[in-house]
Motif scaffolding. Structure first.
Motif, PDB file in Angstrom:
ATOM      1  N   SER A   1      33.904  37.780  35.874  1.00 57.52           N
ATOM      2  CA  SER A   1      34.110  37.940  37.311  1.00 57.52           C
ATOM      3  C   SER A   1      33.665  39.311  37.790  1.00 57.52           C
ATOM      4  O   SER A   1      33.114  39.450  38.885  1.00 57.52           O
ATOM      5  CB  SER A   1      35.584  37.717  37.657  1.00 57.52           C
TER       6      SER A   1
ATOM      7  N   VAL B   1      38.078  32.440  38.138  1.00 58.81           N
ATOM      8  CA  VAL B   1      38.759  33.670  38.516  1.00 58.81           C
ATOM      9  C   VAL B   1      38.001  34.321  39.669  1.00 58.81           C
ATOM     10  O   VAL B   1      36.781  34.443  39.645  1.00 58.81           O
ATOM     11  CB  VAL B   1      38.846  34.633  37.307  1.00 58.81           C
ATOM     12  N   GLY B   2      38.737  34.719  40.688  1.00 57.13           N
ATOM     13  CA  GLY B   2      38.134  35.320  41.872  1.00 57.13           C
ATOM     14  C   GLY B   2      37.970  34.354  43.017  1.00 57.13           C
ATOM     15  O   GLY B   2      37.633  34.762  44.135  1.00 57.13           O
TER      16      GLY B   2
ATOM     17  N   VAL C   1      44.184  34.266  45.401  1.00 51.44           N
ATOM     18  CA  VAL C   1      42.990  34.370  44.585  1.00 51.44           C
ATOM     19  C   VAL C   1      43.348  33.991  43.154  1.00 51.44           C
ATOM     20  O   VAL C   1      44.404  34.370  42.639  1.00 51.44           O
ATOM     21  CB  VAL C   1      42.396  35.792  44.651  1.00 51.44           C
TER      22      VAL C   1
ATOM     23  N   ILE D   1      43.613  34.111  39.341  1.00 55.33           N
ATOM     24  CA  ILE D   1      43.571  35.230  38.406  1.00 55.33           C
ATOM     25  C   ILE D   1      43.579  34.790  36.944  1.00 55.33           C
ATOM     26  O   ILE D   1      43.286  35.587  36.057  1.00 55.33           O
ATOM     27  CB  ILE D   1      44.744  36.210  38.635  1.00 55.33           C
ATOM     28  N   GLU D   2      43.899  33.535  36.674  1.00 61.81           N
ATOM     29  CA  GLU D   2      43.925  33.069  35.284  1.00 61.81           C
ATOM     30  C   GLU D   2      43.916  31.548  35.247  1.00 61.81           C
ATOM     31  O   GLU D   2      44.553  30.896  36.084  1.00 61.81           O
ATOM     32  CB  GLU D   2      45.186  33.599  34.578  1.00 61.81           C
TER      33      GLU D   2
ATOM     34  N   VAL E   1      47.671  31.876  40.488  1.00 59.53           N
ATOM     35  CA  VAL E   1      47.094  32.348  41.741  1.00 59.53           C
ATOM     36  C   VAL E   1      47.927  33.508  42.280  1.00 59.53           C
ATOM     37  O   VAL E   1      49.157  33.429  42.306  1.00 59.53           O
ATOM     38  CB  VAL E   1      47.060  31.207  42.788  1.00 59.53           C
ATOM     39  N   LYS E   2      47.267  34.575  42.682  1.00 60.14           N
ATOM     40  CA  LYS E   2      47.968  35.680  43.329  1.00 60.14           C
ATOM     41  C   LYS E   2      47.880  35.463  44.841  1.00 60.14           C
ATOM     42  O   LYS E   2      46.820  35.625  45.446  1.00 60.14           O
ATOM     43  CB  LYS E   2      47.368  37.032  42.955  1.00 60.14           C
TER      44      LYS E   2
ATOM     45  N   VAL F   1      52.388  36.429  42.174  1.00 62.98           N
ATOM     46  CA  VAL F   1      51.682  35.558  41.249  1.00 62.98           C
ATOM     47  C   VAL F   1      52.410  34.224  41.152  1.00 62.98           C
ATOM     48  O   VAL F   1      53.610  34.184  40.853  1.00 62.98           O
ATOM     49  CB  VAL F   1      51.556  36.197  39.853  1.00 62.98           C
TER      50      VAL F   1
ATOM     51  N   SER G   1      38.272  40.922  45.903  1.00 63.85           N
ATOM     52  CA  SER G   1      38.356  41.325  44.492  1.00 63.85           C
ATOM     53  C   SER G   1      39.518  42.260  44.207  1.00 63.85           C
ATOM     54  O   SER G   1      40.028  42.292  43.088  1.00 63.85           O
ATOM     55  CB  SER G   1      37.043  41.986  44.055  1.00 63.85           C
TER      56      SER G   1
ATOM     57  N   TRP H   1      42.546  40.478  42.638  1.00 64.40           N
ATOM     58  CA  TRP H   1      42.571  39.978  41.253  1.00 64.40           C
ATOM     59  C   TRP H   1      42.246  41.059  40.245  1.00 64.40           C
ATOM     60  O   TRP H   1      42.579  40.926  39.062  1.00 64.40           O
ATOM     61  CB  TRP H   1      41.645  38.787  41.066  1.00 64.40           C
TER      62      TRP H   1
END
Length: 407
Positions: free
Chosen positions: A155, A332-333, A345, A347-348, A359-360, A375, A401, A404
């Motif tokens: 990412s 991711v992103g 966004v 994140i994993e 997701v954050k 999160v 960005s 994340w």
């Protein structure tokens, strides 16, 4: 009006009046219904019956206008959502480090990688052999980062400036190839060679005239002919250098081949294209279309996955599905909207399902205000799910960005 059509001609919105053949030839209780979901369309087309009668008074006609983007998108999303996620890692495998932690290390690797690729291209332009030992060390660094957390370097490399594209593209494709090799369960030695192939796949561009390579606009037919020489040039450089293995040479020469035979330089098709070249084709295209270029902005990651799935005849289906498993339907992103109306966004990825990443969340579409970042693990939140992708500009959000790539 009733009309007989093949099942390949069916699309969303058509009304089936009757199946051709015995009712025992298909699994449907009723022979008269409207095709209103992508899943139903897929079931009809795969049930074994080859022709049906449609009623154009109750639904769309085969002569009607082409499917809308929404219809195509729904069908592709439905296909992607039925790709099985890879099995959860065995207990003996070390748990991946946190994204933000690996981002710091990945940033250093990206900077180092950019400088090494620039040096590599300069050496080639001066007629020197590339430093294969240095390239191998860089591949090892990239591979180690991908093993710790695949989303970080992949990412981060996507965020480079348009001017850095040629050099950072090699770093990004190396990382994508390693991540894909993991999903395909290739052994360690082969994975290293696949990573090397990703790093060296565009080496021939070192010999492409800068005016063509860096042109901020569409290439002319003559310029495109020049650009298409880079696989052959790169392959020749690797052969003459003598240090590169068979896999990097193969990927360098054939990463622009397509399954339907419409690629270049040799117009190979199907099984004539090696597994490794098929991997290179997917990774190369994904990074190219998600990257900012002087003449266009890159597509959002999950939108790129959706569009690639539409390109029939371009990629090997098994390799493409493995690639989706390696980075996710929502990589991711990706900026996504949840059923609660919040934006977040990714994140994993989740080992349980491609549809339930972490997701954050940070924005409310209802109040159109920022929220305290939180999160959300969708694999543990059955009442919350992703309902779609979002464009940051639509909500006035800048620099996604930062949500994340930071703690």
């Amino acid at each position: 009006m009733l009309k007989k059509v093949t099942v390949d001609q069916l699309r969303l919105g058509m009304h089936i009046h009757e199946f051709c053949g015995s009712w025992m030839d298909h699994p449907f209780w009723s022979e008269s219904f409207k095709i209103d979901t992508p899943q139903l369309l897929r079931e009809v087309q795969s049930c074994g019956v080859r022709e049906v009668w449609i009623d154009t008074a109750k639904g769309l006609d085969v002569e009607a206008s082409a499917p809308t983007r929404e219809e195509i998108a729904a069908r592709v999303e439905d296909e992607l959502m039925h790709i099985e996620a890879p099995p959860a890692p065995a207990p003996t495998i070390r748990r991946p480090v946190l994204l933000a932690e690996e981002v710091r290390r990945a940033a250093k690797i990206c900077a180092q990688g950019k400088e090494q690729v620039i040096s590599m291209f300069q050496e080639v332009r001066m007629g020197k052999a590339i430093d294969h030992a240095a390239a191998g060390a860089l591949v090892d660094e990239i591979s180690a980062s991908v093993m710790r957390n695949p989303g970080a370097l992949i990412s981060l490399a996507r965020l480079r400036s348009a001017d850095d594209y040629t050099y950072m593209h090699s770093v990004a494709v190396c990382a994508l190839m390693v991540a894909l090799a993991r999903v395909l369960e290739l052994d360690e030695a082969t994975t290293r060679e696949v990573g090397m192939a990703g790093l060296l796949h565009d080496l021939g561009k070192a010999l492409t005239p800068p005016g063509v390579l860096n042109k901020p606009g569409k290439l002319t037919d003559e310029e495109f002919v020049i650009m298409k020489r880079h696989p052959v040039d790169g392959h020749r450089l690797l052969v003459e250098g003598g240090a590169a293995g068979e896999i990097p040479r193969d990927v360098c020469l054939h990463h622009h081949e397509k399954i339907d035979g419409s690629g270049y330089p040799e117009g190979l098709s199907g099984e004539a294209i090696s597994l490794f070249a098929k991997m290179g084709a997917v990774c190369d295209v994904y990074d190219a279309i998600t990257s900012n270029r002087p003449y266009k902005a890159g597509w959002e990651p999950s939108e790129s996955i959706r569009r690639m799935a539409e390109w029939k005849g371009h990629f090997d289906e098994r390799i493409f599905h493995a690639f989706v498993r390696s980075i996710g339907i929502y990589p991711v992103g990706s900026l996504v909207r949840l059923s609660s109306g919040r934006l977040g966004v990714v994140i994993e990825q989740s080992p349980q399902s491609l549809l339930t990443p972490k997701v954050k969340v940070f924005f409310s579409t209802k109040s159109q205000t920022y929220l305290a970042p939180e999160v959300v693990d969708l694999s543990r939140q059955p009442t919350e799910k992703i309902v779609g992708r979002e464009e940051a500009a639509k909500w006035g959000i800048r620099d996604v960005s930062r949500f994340w790539a930071q703690d």
